[in-house]
Design a protein around this motif. Sequence first.
Motif, mmCIF file in Angstrom:
data_model
loop_
_atom_site.group_PDB
_atom_site.id
_atom_site.type_symbol
_atom_site.label_atom_id
_atom_site.label_comp_id
_atom_site.label_asym_id
_atom_site.label_seq_id
_atom_site.Cartn_x
_atom_site.Cartn_y
_atom_site.Cartn_z
ATOM 1 N N ASP A 101 0.797 -1.226 0.000
ATOM 2 C CA ASP A 101 0.000 0.000 0.000
ATOM 3 C C ASP A 101 0.830 1.276 0.000
ATOM 4 O O ASP A 101 0.285 2.370 0.152
ATOM 5 N N SER A 102 2.147 1.167 -0.180
ATOM 6 C CA SER A 102 2.978 2.371 -0.198
ATOM 7 C C SER A 102 4.267 2.107 -0.967
ATOM 8 O O SER A 102 4.694 0.958 -1.130
ATOM 9 N N GLY A 103 4.891 3.209 -1.382
ATOM 10 C CA GLY A 103 6.156 3.090 -2.093
ATOM 11 C C GLY A 103 7.283 2.615 -1.211
ATOM 12 O O GLY A 103 8.179 1.883 -1.669
ATOM 13 N N SER A 104 7.264 2.999 0.065
ATOM 14 C CA SER A 104 8.321 2.563 0.984
ATOM 15 C C SER A 104 8.276 1.055 1.208
ATOM 16 O O SER A 104 9.325 0.381 1.272
ATOM 17 N N LYS A 105 7.072 0.486 1.308
ATOM 18 C CA LYS A 105 6.951 -0.965 1.454
ATOM 19 C C LYS A 105 7.391 -1.683 0.180
ATOM 20 O O LYS A 105 7.932 -2.786 0.237
ATOM 21 N N ALA A 106 7.155 -1.050 -0.963
ATOM 22 C CA ALA A 106 7.618 -1.638 -2.223
ATOM 23 C C ALA A 106 9.137 -1.690 -2.266
ATOM 24 O O ALA A 106 9.727 -2.690 -2.698
ATOM 25 N N LEU A 107 9.792 -0.627 -1.784
ATOM 26 C CA LEU A 107 11.258 -0.621 -1.743
ATOM 27 C C LEU A 107 11.780 -1.679 -0.786
ATOM 28 O O LEU A 107 12.796 -2.332 -1.060
ATOM 29 N N GLU A 108 11.107 -1.869 0.326
ATOM 30 C CA GLU A 108 11.525 -2.902 1.276
ATOM 31 C C GLU A 108 11.402 -4.291 0.660
ATOM 32 O O GLU A 108 12.275 -5.146 0.843
ATOM 33 N N PHE A 109 10.336 -4.507 -0.069
ATOM 34 C CA PHE A 109 10.162 -5.814 -0.706
ATOM 35 C C PHE A 109 11.218 -6.038 -1.787
ATOM 36 O O PHE A 109 11.685 -7.164 -1.983
ATOM 37 N N LEU A 110 11.582 -4.972 -2.477
ATOM 38 C CA LEU A 110 12.585 -5.083 -3.541
ATOM 39 C C LEU A 110 14.007 -5.161 -2.992
ATOM 40 O O LEU A 110 14.943 -5.478 -3.726
ATOM 41 N N GLY A 111 14.171 -4.865 -1.706
ATOM 42 C CA GLY A 111 15.508 -4.953 -1.110
ATOM 43 C C GLY A 111 16.205 -3.626 -1.005
ATOM 44 O O GLY A 111 17.412 -3.580 -0.728
ATOM 45 N N LEU A 112 15.483 -2.513 -1.186
ATOM 46 C CA LEU A 112 16.051 -1.173 -1.051
ATOM 47 C C LEU A 112 15.561 -0.554 0.245
ATOM 48 O O LEU A 112 14.393 -0.677 0.611
ATOM 49 N N GLN A 113 16.484 0.133 0.924
ATOM 50 C CA GLN A 113 16.135 0.814 2.162
ATOM 51 C C GLN A 113 16.509 2.285 2.054
ATOM 52 O O GLN A 113 17.582 2.619 1.544
ATOM 53 N N GLU A 114 15.625 3.137 2.501
ATOM 54 C CA GLU A 114 15.893 4.566 2.458
ATOM 55 C C GLU A 114 16.730 4.994 3.654
ATOM 56 O O GLU A 114 16.450 4.619 4.793
ATOM 57 N N ASP A 115 17.734 5.790 3.368
ATOM 58 C CA ASP A 115 18.557 6.368 4.427
ATOM 59 C C ASP A 115 18.202 7.845 4.518
ATOM 60 O O ASP A 115 18.820 8.701 3.893
#
Length: 232
Positions: free
Chosen positions: A39-53
């Motif tokens: 339901d969000s772009g941040s969760k999509a990045l987590e699923f793809l293996g990317l983490q925001e710093d």
Amino acid sequence: MGMAAESQFHVLAVDDSIIDRKLIERILKTSSYQVTTVDSGSKALEFLGLQEDNQSHPHLPSVSLNSHREVEVNLVITDYCMPGMTGYDLLKKIKESSALRNIPVAIMSSENVPSRISRCLEEGAEEFFLKPVRLSDVKKLIPHMMKTKSKSDPKPETQKIRENSEVPEIQPKPSSRPNNQTKPEAQENQQQQKEDLEQQQQQQSNSNKRKAMDEGLSPDRTRPRYSGLAVV
């Protein structure tokens, strides 16, 4: 065959609206895709293996190990208007990542804004769909996912090439044996045919000679003609 091929594709669908999320999930599953929804772009990045710093680099993602991601993602379809991280921001982060830039991204939006569409396409989006997304729109995603599948899975292609190369090697071996067995029989048949033809020719020549001799010894030709001589 088409259903089996499409079932190998895994799509990550991103939308903050639960109604739109369920709708796109149902359409994708109707096409036999594997679907994961967030339901969000941040969760999509987590699923793809990317983490925001967000502390040191708020606009650049850091790539983490993808050990937690069990299923490969062949395509990301995301809504444009979402709180926090928009679909355009998610697109940029995926394309900026060297590990994920080859994943196709499609954008969905309920607003038909030409500048928004061109902006997403210039950033690297493969498709831009207007909501509600239709089944005909989903079919347009197949060529993009086929590219990722061919790049990530070279083994099935090499196996097919090996299987095709093995077929002509096996076929000539059994076929050569019966050919070797029939060669002497074929030669004998040819010789017999030649002998039969020679006998027929000799018989014809002999019959022609006999006819010629019979004609030469016919009584009409052997009788002397005395019609012009006077009898003494």
